[in-house]
Design an enzyme around this catalytic site. Sequence first.
Site, PDB file in Angstrom:
ATOM      1  CD  GLU A 112      -2.865  -0.297   2.509  1.00  0.00           C
ATOM      2  OE1 GLU A 112      -4.024  -1.264   2.567  1.00  0.00           O
ATOM      3  OE2 GLU A 112      -2.549   0.405   3.421  1.00  0.00           O
ATOM      4  CB  CYS A 126       3.028   6.915   3.680  1.00  0.00           C
ATOM      5  SG  CYS A 126       3.487   5.473   4.879  1.00  0.00           S
ATOM      6  CB  CYS A 133       8.439  -6.168   8.665  1.00  0.00           C
ATOM      7  SG  CYS A 133       9.795  -5.366   9.510  1.00  0.00           S
ATOM      8  CB  CYS A 137       7.642  -3.764  16.536  1.00  0.00           C
ATOM      9  SG  CYS A 137       9.301  -3.502  15.771  1.00  0.00           S
ATOM     10  CB  CYS A 140       4.126  -3.295  14.268  1.00  0.00           C
ATOM     11  SG  CYS A 140       4.199  -3.161  12.393  1.00  0.00           S
ATOM     12  CD  GLU A 189      14.207  -1.029   9.459  1.00  0.00           C
ATOM     13  OE1 GLU A 189      13.447  -0.879  10.529  1.00  0.00           O
ATOM     14  OE2 GLU A 189      15.040  -0.192   8.963  1.00  0.00           O
ATOM     15  CG  LEU A 243      13.174   6.093  21.253  1.00  0.00           C
ATOM     16  CD1 LEU A 243      14.510   5.364  21.203  1.00  0.00           C
ATOM     17  CD2 LEU A 243      13.367   7.275  22.046  1.00  0.00           C
ATOM     18  CB  CYS A 362      -6.974   0.350   4.122  1.00  0.00           C
ATOM     19  SG  CYS A 362      -5.881   0.514   5.837  1.00  0.00           S
TER      20      CYS A 362
HETATM   21  N1  SAH Z   1      10.030  -0.491   9.767  1.00  0.00           N
HETATM   22  C1  SAH Z   1      10.226   1.254   9.849  1.00  0.00           C
HETATM   23  C2  SAH Z   1       9.286   1.654   9.026  1.00  0.00           C
HETATM   24  C3  SAH Z   1       7.975   1.369   8.979  1.00  0.00           C
HETATM   25  S1  SAH Z   1       6.733   1.516  10.340  1.00  0.00           S
HETATM   26  C4  SAH Z   1      10.046   1.270  11.235  1.00  0.00           C
HETATM   27  O1  SAH Z   1       9.647   0.646  12.009  1.00  0.00           O
HETATM   28  O2  SAH Z   1      10.269   2.441  11.547  1.00  0.00           O
HETATM   29  C5  SAH Z   1       6.189   3.094  10.641  1.00  0.00           C
HETATM   30  C6  SAH Z   1       5.874   3.659  11.879  1.00  0.00           C
HETATM   31  O3  SAH Z   1       4.715   2.859  12.346  1.00  0.00           O
HETATM   32  C7  SAH Z   1       6.826   2.912  12.983  1.00  0.00           C
HETATM   33  O4  SAH Z   1       7.190   4.243  13.744  1.00  0.00           O
HETATM   34  C8  SAH Z   1       6.100   1.931  13.531  1.00  0.00           C
HETATM   35  O5  SAH Z   1       6.487   1.842  15.105  1.00  0.00           O
HETATM   36  C9  SAH Z   1       4.723   2.511  13.540  1.00  0.00           C
HETATM   37  N2  SAH Z   1       3.524   1.648  13.876  1.00  0.00           N
HETATM   38  C10 SAH Z   1       3.433   0.187  13.725  1.00  0.00           C
HETATM   39  N3  SAH Z   1       2.567  -0.366  13.958  1.00  0.00           N
HETATM   40  C11 SAH Z   1       1.634   0.693  14.630  1.00  0.00           C
HETATM   41  C12 SAH Z   1       0.351   0.556  15.193  1.00  0.00           C
HETATM   42  N4  SAH Z   1      -0.245  -0.408  15.347  1.00  0.00           N
HETATM   43  N5  SAH Z   1       0.034   1.835  15.433  1.00  0.00           N
HETATM   44  C13 SAH Z   1       0.861   2.963  15.426  1.00  0.00           C
HETATM   45  N6  SAH Z   1       1.975   2.904  14.905  1.00  0.00           N
HETATM   46  C14 SAH Z   1       2.538   1.859  14.540  1.00  0.00           C
HETATM   47 FE1  SF4 Z   2       8.646  -4.008  10.831  1.00  0.00          FE
HETATM   48 FE2  SF4 Z   2       8.553  -1.211  11.337  1.00  0.00          FE
HETATM   49 FE3  SF4 Z   2       6.659  -3.004  11.935  1.00  0.00          FE
HETATM   50 FE4  SF4 Z   2       8.698  -3.045  13.378  1.00  0.00          FE
HETATM   51  S1  SF4 Z   2       7.348  -1.315  13.405  1.00  0.00           S
HETATM   52  S2  SF4 Z   2       7.688  -4.876  12.723  1.00  0.00           S
HETATM   53  S3  SF4 Z   2      10.289  -2.808  12.012  1.00  0.00           S
HETATM   54  S4  SF4 Z   2       7.363  -2.414  10.000  1.00  0.00           S
END
Ligand code: SAH
Ligand code: SF4
Length: 384
Positions: A112, A126, A133, A137, A140, A189, A243, A362
Amino acid sequence: MGATTLDLSRASKAPASPPNLAGMTRDELRQAFVDACVCPPEKAKMRASQVWRWLHHYGVTDFDRMSDVAKDTRAKLAEAFAIARPEIVERQVSRDGTRKWLIRFAPGIEAETVYIPDVGRAGALCVSSQVGCTLNCSFCHTGTQKLVRNLTAAEIVAQVQVARDDLGEWPSPKEYRKLSNIVFMGMGEPLYNLDNVADAIDIIADNEGIAISRRRITVSTSGVVPEIPALGEKTATMLAISLHATNDALRNELVPLNKKYPIAQLMEAIRSYPGLGNARRVTFEYVMLKGVNDSVEEAKELVRLLKGIPAKINLIPFNPWPGTQYECSDWATIERFAAVLNRAGYASPIRTPRGRDILAACGQLKSESEKIRASALRAMMQVD
Ligand code: SAH
Ligand code: SF4
């Protein structure tokens, strides 16, 4: 009677598609023309510049529109190469102007891309760098999906081209653009796919093409420390760090990559990122998780941690997904957290949700797309 095994491996393979010129760097373009005998080597540079402008300034998807290229050369090009866009599986436009495309690059390879107006100078796109990935995390949804594969440079550039097609921004406007910023905050990532990301950025930033300045391109990482210097050297783009926690114990839980590269190492890499200053700040992303990382004490800890780093902090309201153990912090808690940061002099925007009407839907795009709602996206994308 001996068993017969049918070898289906060949049959199931799609015929190799011709190389796509739209994702090649200038050098690759030149070399490709020489290799395919499209023109004599001494003319390759000139030919590459000419085709480059058609692809990236005019955005053409048909060799026949390259009117200053001789007809027989166009035919040769069309035989050896592709320039068509990938398939758009779904396109949605919100009442507030947010646009979202689900793009199919190849069978089973979908990602997307989201355009949000009024972010950055005019509007930000974006983009995704991987399908899925490898990191997981805990908050996520993408992290619960296996990595399908890295996107190629052509596929990353194609996301920008698809957006430009839809926004009607060809030829590349010098001023008053709708698409002014790019953020690598979609799926994946980017620092695990740095070569392709860097090539894509070279193409997107080139002045005789899409021409989006490196200062308006932000790459977000969960903290792949050894690749941070290379990101700076290869791309000279803006850095964003996911972070989400101020101590290692909690960050290990939220961003397991932290076990490999703990906070102290991450901070050191950030401090050495080239070009940092008040005009070029690092963005810290901090997802607000109820009762997990949202106390006033943690906000103060965050201020201590960032001391001396030119920074801004994007507070991202957590976007819940089915099966998650987390909840989004209350609005009042987010505001209290933001107030501590603001008092310490940091910009820490939390924005009102946009594009909800299309992004709600979505959430159903289960396996192929990222589950981030408009509110989260907008907060993440606060860029200059
Ligand atoms: N993988 C990279 C870039 C993509 S994620 C990274 O982790 O930085 C983009 C952002 O979305 C990151 O800051 C991630 O921590 C955040 N993110 C992921 N899942 C989320 C959720 N469920 N709610 C809010 N932010 C989220
Ligand atoms: Fe991957 Fe970024 Fe999601 Fe972590 S927050 S699982 S690095 S997409």
